[in-house]
Design an enzyme around this catalytic site. Structure first.
Site, PDB file in Angstrom:
ATOM      1  N   ASN A 141     -67.925  24.978 -38.155  1.00  0.00           N
ATOM      2  CA  ASN A 141     -66.541  24.771 -37.728  1.00  0.00           C
ATOM      3  C   ASN A 141     -66.165  23.295 -37.757  1.00  0.00           C
ATOM      4  O   ASN A 141     -66.967  22.439 -37.383  1.00  0.00           O
ATOM      5  CB  ASN A 141     -66.343  25.306 -36.313  1.00  0.00           C
ATOM      6  CG  ASN A 141     -66.610  26.797 -36.234  1.00  0.00           C
ATOM      7  OD1 ASN A 141     -66.340  27.521 -37.185  1.00  0.00           O
ATOM      8  ND2 ASN A 141     -67.174  27.241 -35.128  1.00  0.00           N
ATOM      9  N   GLN A 195     -49.562   0.528  -9.599  1.00  0.00           N
ATOM     10  CA  GLN A 195     -51.007   0.769  -9.594  1.00  0.00           C
ATOM     11  C   GLN A 195     -51.372   2.023 -10.387  1.00  0.00           C
ATOM     12  O   GLN A 195     -52.510   2.164 -10.845  1.00  0.00           O
ATOM     13  CB  GLN A 195     -51.478   0.911  -8.146  1.00  0.00           C
ATOM     14  CG  GLN A 195     -52.943   1.243  -8.012  1.00  0.00           C
ATOM     15  CD  GLN A 195     -53.386   1.202  -6.568  1.00  0.00           C
ATOM     16  OE1 GLN A 195     -53.458   0.136  -5.974  1.00  0.00           O
ATOM     17  NE2 GLN A 195     -53.643   2.363  -5.991  1.00  0.00           N
ATOM     18  N   GLU A 203     -60.679  19.033 -35.634  1.00  0.00           N
ATOM     19  CA  GLU A 203     -59.747  19.724 -34.720  1.00  0.00           C
ATOM     20  C   GLU A 203     -59.470  18.884 -33.466  1.00  0.00           C
ATOM     21  O   GLU A 203     -58.342  18.798 -32.992  1.00  0.00           O
ATOM     22  CB  GLU A 203     -60.316  21.083 -34.309  1.00  0.00           C
ATOM     23  CG  GLU A 203     -60.316  22.094 -35.429  1.00  0.00           C
ATOM     24  CD  GLU A 203     -61.076  23.358 -35.059  1.00  0.00           C
ATOM     25  OE1 GLU A 203     -60.505  24.437 -35.146  1.00  0.00           O
ATOM     26  OE2 GLU A 203     -62.261  23.266 -34.681  1.00  0.00           O
ATOM     27  N   LYS A 234     -71.250  30.422 -39.723  1.00  0.00           N
ATOM     28  CA  LYS A 234     -70.095  29.525 -39.667  1.00  0.00           C
ATOM     29  C   LYS A 234     -70.427  28.067 -39.405  1.00  0.00           C
ATOM     30  O   LYS A 234     -71.341  27.740 -38.673  1.00  0.00           O
ATOM     31  CB  LYS A 234     -69.128  30.001 -38.570  1.00  0.00           C
ATOM     32  CG  LYS A 234     -68.321  31.186 -39.007  1.00  0.00           C
ATOM     33  CD  LYS A 234     -67.223  31.466 -38.031  1.00  0.00           C
ATOM     34  CE  LYS A 234     -66.064  30.506 -38.219  1.00  0.00           C
ATOM     35  NZ  LYS A 234     -65.197  30.528 -37.037  1.00  0.00           N
ATOM     36  N   SER A 237     -71.248  28.133 -34.824  1.00  0.00           N
ATOM     37  CA  SER A 237     -70.638  29.108 -33.917  1.00  0.00           C
ATOM     38  C   SER A 237     -71.745  29.743 -33.080  1.00  0.00           C
ATOM     39  O   SER A 237     -72.840  29.999 -33.575  1.00  0.00           O
ATOM     40  CB  SER A 237     -69.919  30.179 -34.737  1.00  0.00           C
ATOM     41  OG  SER A 237     -69.799  31.363 -33.992  1.00  0.00           O
ATOM     42  N   ASN A 287     -50.590  -9.642  -6.987  1.00  0.00           N
ATOM     43  CA  ASN A 287     -49.568  -9.213  -7.943  1.00  0.00           C
ATOM     44  C   ASN A 287     -49.672  -9.949  -9.277  1.00  0.00           C
ATOM     45  O   ASN A 287     -49.549  -9.348 -10.346  1.00  0.00           O
ATOM     46  CB  ASN A 287     -48.172  -9.407  -7.353  1.00  0.00           C
ATOM     47  CG  ASN A 287     -47.976  -8.583  -6.098  1.00  0.00           C
ATOM     48  OD1 ASN A 287     -48.831  -7.766  -5.751  1.00  0.00           O
ATOM     49  ND2 ASN A 287     -46.860  -8.799  -5.405  1.00  0.00           N
ATOM     50  N   TYR A 303     -42.791  -6.441  -7.592  1.00  0.00           N
ATOM     51  CA  TYR A 303     -43.959  -5.570  -7.535  1.00  0.00           C
ATOM     52  C   TYR A 303     -43.713  -4.388  -6.599  1.00  0.00           C
ATOM     53  O   TYR A 303     -43.156  -4.542  -5.509  1.00  0.00           O
ATOM     54  CB  TYR A 303     -45.207  -6.336  -7.055  1.00  0.00           C
ATOM     55  CG  TYR A 303     -46.416  -5.429  -6.986  1.00  0.00           C
ATOM     56  CD1 TYR A 303     -47.162  -5.177  -8.124  1.00  0.00           C
ATOM     57  CD2 TYR A 303     -46.753  -4.771  -5.805  1.00  0.00           C
ATOM     58  CE1 TYR A 303     -48.240  -4.292  -8.087  1.00  0.00           C
ATOM     59  CE2 TYR A 303     -47.828  -3.883  -5.766  1.00  0.00           C
ATOM     60  CZ  TYR A 303     -48.560  -3.653  -6.907  1.00  0.00           C
ATOM     61  OH  TYR A 303     -49.612  -2.774  -6.871  1.00  0.00           O
ATOM     62  N   LYS A 306     -53.384   2.154 -13.602  1.00  0.00           N
ATOM     63  CA  LYS A 306     -54.850   2.099 -13.665  1.00  0.00           C
ATOM     64  C   LYS A 306     -55.445   3.452 -14.021  1.00  0.00           C
ATOM     65  O   LYS A 306     -56.546   3.537 -14.544  1.00  0.00           O
ATOM     66  CB  LYS A 306     -55.466   1.644 -12.332  1.00  0.00           C
ATOM     67  CG  LYS A 306     -54.904   0.379 -11.736  1.00  0.00           C
ATOM     68  CD  LYS A 306     -55.128  -0.814 -12.621  1.00  0.00           C
ATOM     69  CE  LYS A 306     -54.388  -2.013 -12.125  1.00  0.00           C
ATOM     70  NZ  LYS A 306     -52.958  -1.815 -11.857  1.00  0.00           N
ATOM     71  N   SER A 327     -57.500   1.930  -5.528  1.00  0.00           N
ATOM     72  CA  SER A 327     -57.542   2.014  -7.000  1.00  0.00           C
ATOM     73  C   SER A 327     -58.913   1.606  -7.530  1.00  0.00           C
ATOM     74  O   SER A 327     -59.115   1.495  -8.726  1.00  0.00           O
ATOM     75  CB  SER A 327     -56.470   1.104  -7.609  1.00  0.00           C
ATOM     76  OG  SER A 327     -56.643  -0.233  -7.158  1.00  0.00           O
ATOM     77  N   THR A 330     -45.728  20.358 -50.739  1.00  0.00           N
ATOM     78  CA  THR A 330     -44.646  20.180 -49.763  1.00  0.00           C
ATOM     79  C   THR A 330     -44.534  21.550 -49.084  1.00  0.00           C
ATOM     80  O   THR A 330     -44.800  22.579 -49.727  1.00  0.00           O
ATOM     81  CB  THR A 330     -43.286  19.813 -50.411  1.00  0.00           C
ATOM     82  OG1 THR A 330     -42.899  20.892 -51.254  1.00  0.00           O
ATOM     83  CG2 THR A 330     -43.369  18.526 -51.221  1.00  0.00           C
TER      84      THR A 330
HETATM   85  N1  ARG Z   1     -54.345  -2.396  -6.893  1.00  0.00           N
HETATM   86  C1  ARG Z   1     -53.081  -3.013  -7.064  1.00  0.00           C
HETATM   87  C2  ARG Z   1     -52.443  -2.603  -8.376  1.00  0.00           C
HETATM   88  O1  ARG Z   1     -53.127  -2.164  -9.223  1.00  0.00           O
HETATM   89  C3  ARG Z   1     -53.231  -4.490  -7.058  1.00  0.00           C
HETATM   90  C4  ARG Z   1     -52.024  -5.196  -6.587  1.00  0.00           C
HETATM   91  C5  ARG Z   1     -51.793  -4.915  -5.146  1.00  0.00           C
HETATM   92  N2  ARG Z   1     -50.664  -5.653  -4.677  1.00  0.00           N
HETATM   93  C6  ARG Z   1     -50.095  -5.395  -3.486  1.00  0.00           C
HETATM   94  N3  ARG Z   1     -49.088  -6.136  -3.169  1.00  0.00           N
HETATM   95  N4  ARG Z   1     -50.510  -4.425  -2.728  1.00  0.00           N
HETATM   96  O2  ARG Z   1     -51.285  -2.709  -8.564  1.00  0.00           O
END
Ligand code: ARG
Length: 473
Positions: free
Chosen positions: A280, A317, A285, A278, A272, A105, A312, A320, A22, A150
């Protein structure tokens, strides 16, 4: 040095790394990971779990780490790994004690809460700025009467300021929705461990206070496994984006030359590539179109959370992929929206031309009869006949002769001279929350008061920097 916080017998295949890492996203949390690490170190020391020298070395190391420029994050599984391994590179052995009484965690839950707390403040400041921009625009536009719609059909005259203040109400609710999520967000996960709490003398209240949380979270299993603060945050972004999209759409419509109510400064339009004449309203938008993005983020989080057993699970993850993109986009959206608001100008003449449609006063005409004792349903019917008659004979209300009026109802002969003034029609709507000028001015006053109160609400949101934390130790 291993780039993992856990050891495996075999090297992970590259595809598994790509799938499970991650770091591309959560390196955004580096600052907060260090901040949390420092507070955690203090708690370890105060609990007698590490000694003063160790604590000092770890804290000095973390402090230095925050400014280290040449970190190759890509080799780490996640930000927590990066922080710990890089710290070990800087200070050696003592770094290995940092993860005592901590799991990734509770660490990730902490980092997210710290991150969101700062974002919350930034987002609130901008939402308040937008409210202010609307209120300012409303204050200088009190002379403009607009055909209110309306079904996007001309309905009744309203002050354009009233129309703008409708958005103020929406955005104030957005502000309050964000703000009210703060106490739920502002609880400290540290000390929850992997899921069960700790078998160390670790003062969770102390660490919570150091990081300026209101209190420690009350259940370690809940702490490491729920992300409702994020769901809530995302929903709040979504609703705000919906409100902004509605105004974006109005600007698209109003800036169309067929309406011409509003001119957008060139910086907030684009040209444009083919048609040289034009301009725009792309910015409006894109504001209008942004809702899908937030809905997508919320959707991702909802599906991620649904049905997850305690505690957990790695599914968590996936948040993220959402949290940083959403926060960045939202910040840009708020800034550009504010810019758009500051870069539109109402075309008073065009609006007036569009207003010159006395049929907008048909309800007023019916109400006139009602005030003279005629039941509304009958009055509605009578006025409808007047409208049909006018349309058929191509006449305005004010062009009808006394004889013509008499045919519809005797009472019409009592119509005051200036009855068909749009300004008067607006002034008549003097109920609280209506478009009457006094009411609108009163709401502007209340909104100015709100701007003051909201400022202190923003200031009440806690924040702590690494510098501050270290200085106060
Ligand atoms: N990268 C993990 C997440 O975003 C961090 C926690 C990882 N915990 C684990 N027990 N593998 O959740």
């Amino acid at each position: 040095m291993s780039t993992f916080l856990w050891s495996a017998n075999e090297e992970l295949p590259d595809i598994v790394k790509v799938f499970t890492y991650s770091i591309d996203e959560d390196k955004e949390l580096f600052y907060y990971d260090i901040l949390g690490g420092i507070a955690h170190t203090v708690a370890l020391y105060r609990g007698g779990i590490i000694n003063q020298d160790e604590a000092k070395v770890i804290i000095d190391g973390l402090y230095k780490l925050k400014d280290k420029k040449d970190i190759d994050f890509s080799k780490y599984e996640d930000v927590h790994t990066a922080t710990e391994v890089e710290l070990t590179g800087l200070i050696g052995e003592p770094a290995k004690k940092l993860h005592t009484a901590r799991s990734r965690n509770d660490q990730v839950a902490l980092d997210e809460r710290l991150y969101l707390r700062d974002k919350l403040k930034e987002h609130l400041i901008l939402i308040r700025d937008i409210v202010k921009a609307f209120v300012d625009l409303a204050s200088i536009s009190l002379d403009i009467v607009l055909p209110g719609f309306t079904h996007l059909q001309p309905a009744q005259p309203v002050l354009i300021s009233h129309h703008l203040l409708a958005y103020v109400e929406m955005l104030k609710r957005d502000f309050s929705r964000f703000y009210s999520s703060y106490p739920r967000l502002n609880e400290c996960p540290l000390g929850s461990g992997a899921l069960a709490g700790l078998d160390f003398p670790y003062d969770r209240f102390l660490v919570s206070e150091i990081l300026r949380f209101n209190k420690p979270t009350a259940n370690s299993m809940d702490t490491v496994s729920d992300r409702d603060y994020l769901l809530e945050y995302m929903f709040n972004m979504l609703v705000t984006s919906i409100h902004m999209s509605r105004f974006g759409e109005e600007i698209v419509i109003w800036s169309n030359p067929l309406f011409g109510f509003v001119k957008i400064n060139p910086g907030y339009t684009t040209g444009s590539s083919m048609m040289p004449q034009k301009r725009n309203p792309d910015i409006a938008e894109l504001v209008r179109g942004s809702v899908g993005e937030y809905l997508g983020y919320l959707d991702t989080l909802v599906v991620m959370m649904k049905g997850l057993p305690l505690t957990y699970n790695r599914d968590l993850q996936i948040d993220k992929k959402v949290i940083f993109r959403a926060s960045h986009s939202f910040l840009i959206l708020l800034r550009v929206f504010k810019g758009l608001l500051e870069n539109i100008e109402f075309d008073r003449e065009k609006i007036r031309e569009n207003l010159e449609n006395e049929f907008l006063l048909a309800t007023d005409l019916a109400d006139f009869l009602v005030n003279r004792g005629i039941p509304f349903r009958s009055a509605h019917h009578i006025v409808r006949n007047v409208v049909f008659y006018c349309q058929e004979h191509n006449k305005l209300f004010s062009e009808l002769s006394k004889d013509e009026w008499r045919k519809f109802h005797e009472e019409f002969l009592e119509l005051p001279e200036d009855f068909f003034s749009f300004e008067n029609a607006v002034t008549r709507r003097d109920t609280y929350g209506g478009t009457g000028r006094n009411q609108v001015e009163y709401q502007i006053l209340l909104n100015r008061r709100w701007l003051e109160e909201s400022q202190s609400q923003i200031e009440s949101i806690a924040s702590v920097s690494i510098e501050e934390l270290v200085l106060n130790l």
